[in-house]
Design a protein around this motif. Structure first.
Motif, mmCIF file in Angstrom:
data_model
loop_
_atom_site.group_PDB
_atom_site.id
_atom_site.type_symbol
_atom_site.label_atom_id
_atom_site.label_comp_id
_atom_site.label_asym_id
_atom_site.label_seq_id
_atom_site.Cartn_x
_atom_site.Cartn_y
_atom_site.Cartn_z
ATOM 1 N N PRO A 154 0.835 -1.208 0.000
ATOM 2 C CA PRO A 154 0.000 0.000 0.000
ATOM 3 C C PRO A 154 0.868 1.256 0.000
ATOM 4 O O PRO A 154 1.973 1.274 0.559
ATOM 5 N N ALA A 155 0.361 2.319 -0.606
ATOM 6 C CA ALA A 155 1.143 3.543 -0.789
ATOM 7 C C ALA A 155 1.551 4.205 0.519
ATOM 8 O O ALA A 155 2.512 4.966 0.556
ATOM 9 N N TYR A 156 0.824 3.924 1.604
ATOM 10 C CA TYR A 156 1.155 4.554 2.888
ATOM 11 C C TYR A 156 2.202 3.764 3.672
ATOM 12 O O TYR A 156 2.493 4.085 4.816
ATOM 13 N N THR A 157 2.781 2.737 3.080
ATOM 14 C CA THR A 157 3.819 1.944 3.744
ATOM 15 C C THR A 157 5.200 2.545 3.482
ATOM 16 O O THR A 157 5.499 2.955 2.352
ATOM 17 N N SER A 158 6.032 2.608 4.512
ATOM 18 C CA SER A 158 7.413 3.061 4.368
ATOM 19 C C SER A 158 8.351 1.858 4.428
ATOM 20 O O SER A 158 7.979 0.791 4.913
ATOM 21 N N LEU A 159 9.553 2.028 3.918
ATOM 22 C CA LEU A 159 10.529 0.942 3.836
ATOM 23 C C LEU A 159 11.783 1.318 4.618
ATOM 24 O O LEU A 159 12.290 2.435 4.491
ATOM 25 N N VAL A 160 12.269 0.387 5.429
ATOM 26 C CA VAL A 160 13.536 0.558 6.129
ATOM 27 C C VAL A 160 14.513 -0.485 5.593
ATOM 28 O O VAL A 160 14.256 -1.683 5.676
ATOM 29 N N ALA A 183 16.332 3.465 -6.034
ATOM 30 C CA ALA A 183 15.385 4.305 -6.766
ATOM 31 C C ALA A 183 14.047 3.627 -7.051
ATOM 32 O O ALA A 183 12.993 4.265 -6.933
ATOM 33 N N PRO A 184 14.011 2.329 -7.425
ATOM 34 C CA PRO A 184 12.700 1.696 -7.667
ATOM 35 C C PRO A 184 11.780 1.755 -6.443
ATOM 36 O O PRO A 184 10.568 1.911 -6.580
ATOM 37 N N ALA A 185 12.359 1.634 -5.255
ATOM 38 C CA ALA A 185 11.555 1.666 -4.039
ATOM 39 C C ALA A 185 11.022 3.070 -3.762
ATOM 40 O O ALA A 185 9.949 3.225 -3.168
ATOM 41 N N LEU A 186 11.742 4.093 -4.199
ATOM 42 C CA LEU A 186 11.301 5.467 -3.966
ATOM 43 C C LEU A 186 9.994 5.767 -4.692
ATOM 44 O O LEU A 186 9.240 6.657 -4.287
ATOM 45 N N ASN A 187 9.722 5.044 -5.764
ATOM 46 C CA ASN A 187 8.508 5.261 -6.530
ATOM 47 C C ASN A 187 7.309 4.504 -5.966
ATOM 48 O O ASN A 187 6.186 4.686 -6.446
ATOM 49 N N VAL A 188 7.541 3.647 -4.984
ATOM 50 C CA VAL A 188 6.492 2.777 -4.462
ATOM 51 C C VAL A 188 6.130 3.102 -3.013
ATOM 52 O O VAL A 188 4.959 3.148 -2.648
ATOM 53 N N VAL A 192 11.609 6.036 2.289
ATOM 54 C CA VAL A 192 12.637 4.995 2.310
ATOM 55 C C VAL A 192 13.760 5.453 3.236
ATOM 56 O O VAL A 192 14.315 6.542 3.057
ATOM 57 N N TRP A 193 14.058 4.606 4.220
ATOM 58 C CA TRP A 193 15.102 4.899 5.191
ATOM 59 C C TRP A 193 16.177 3.820 5.140
ATOM 60 O O TRP A 193 15.896 2.673 4.791
ATOM 61 N N THR A 199 22.867 3.885 12.524
ATOM 62 C CA THR A 199 22.399 5.223 12.175
ATOM 63 C C THR A 199 21.317 5.149 11.114
ATOM 64 O O THR A 199 21.437 4.390 10.145
ATOM 65 N N LEU A 200 20.265 5.943 11.273
ATOM 66 C CA LEU A 200 19.174 6.016 10.305
ATOM 67 C C LEU A 200 19.297 7.275 9.472
ATOM 68 O O LEU A 200 19.588 8.363 9.985
ATOM 69 N N ARG A 201 19.071 7.128 8.165
ATOM 70 C CA ARG A 201 19.001 8.320 7.314
ATOM 71 C C ARG A 201 17.973 8.091 6.222
ATOM 72 O O ARG A 201 17.779 6.968 5.745
ATOM 73 N N GLN A 202 17.291 9.164 5.849
ATOM 74 C CA GLN A 202 16.259 9.059 4.825
ATOM 75 C C GLN A 202 16.874 9.185 3.443
ATOM 76 O O GLN A 202 17.777 9.992 3.211
ATOM 77 N N ILE A 203 16.377 8.375 2.524
ATOM 78 C CA ILE A 203 16.822 8.424 1.138
ATOM 79 C C ILE A 203 15.739 9.133 0.338
ATOM 80 O O ILE A 203 14.549 8.793 0.410
ATOM 81 N N GLY A 204 16.148 10.130 -0.448
ATOM 82 C CA GLY A 204 15.191 10.876 -1.248
ATOM 83 C C GLY A 204 15.564 10.841 -2.722
ATOM 84 O O GLY A 204 16.592 10.274 -3.108
#
Length: 207
Positions: A154-160, A183-188, A192-193, A199-204
């Motif tokens: 679902p579009a409201y799911t985030s990925l770590v 990049a493929p995950a950024l479109n879904v 994406v973290w 350490t956690l960082r966000q990927i944009g």
């Protein structure tokens, strides 16, 4: 995930159910992390290779809940792998772990358990020629990211993305390449973290 405990015992099916039950209810991040630590103390590195273990997802969930100061955290129903609560709002997260290409964690752990405790607790020295090349590590990251993106969450799911590839030869190239690799995950996914070295960082899109 820390140093090796000196004792090691597989969990029974009943114990696995109890751990999953404990981690499946809403808890404060500190209490949740304490349960994850207790699981590690009781079952040592069997938490990493025993079928049915929820340790990996719980470990990542604990790191995220603590870092983001969540009000509550719990394991999900797979999907999602875990959920966080912020001011009454629930966020859903999937976890993808990356290990070095060709690595067989189960075989490594079996060999490790044959060593004496003092040998197991010594710092590991990996010759540089055995380090994973940055290009190979990024290929693995891209492969798993594509697999996750293709599953239709679902579009409201985030990925770590839990990066457990070490050591990597060419760290600068590796870090620069993680954004394009996922990049493929950024479109879904909503977000994406990356979790690496604690350490956690966000990927944009601009990574």
């Amino acid at each position: 995930m820390g140093t090796h405990p000196t004792s090691s015992r597989r969990a029974t099916k009943a114990e696995l159910s109890v751990w999953e039950w404990k981690l499946g209810g809403w808890r404060k991040p500190r209490g949740f992390a304490m349960i994850v630590q207790a699981m590690r103390r009781h079952h040592a590195d069997h938490t990493l290779d025993q079928p049915g273990s929820v340790f990996r997802d719980a470990y990542v969930a604990a790191k995220c809940a603590t870092a983001w100061k969540a009000d509550g955290v719990r394991l999900g129903a797979d999907p999602p792998d875990f959920e966080l609560k912020h001011a009454g709002r629930v966020e859903r997260y999937e976890v993808a772990e990356f290990i070095a290409p060709g690595r067989r964690r189960g075989n490594e752990l079996k060999a490790d358990r044959l060593l004496a405790p003092e040998q197991r607790n010594k710092p590991q020295h990996i010759p540089q020629e055995q380090w994973t090349p940055a290009a190979s590590a990024l290929e693995e990251v891209a492969r798993v990211a594509r697999e996750k993106a293709d599953k239709g969450y679902p579009a409201y799911t985030s990925l770590v993305l839990y990066l457990n590839i070490w050591p990597v030869a060419g760290q600068a190239a590796y870090q620069r390449g993680i954004g394009p690799a996922v990049a493929p995950a950024l479109n879904v996914f909503k977000e994406v973290w990356v979790l690496g070295n604690g350490t956690l960082r966000q990927i944009g899109f601009a990574s």
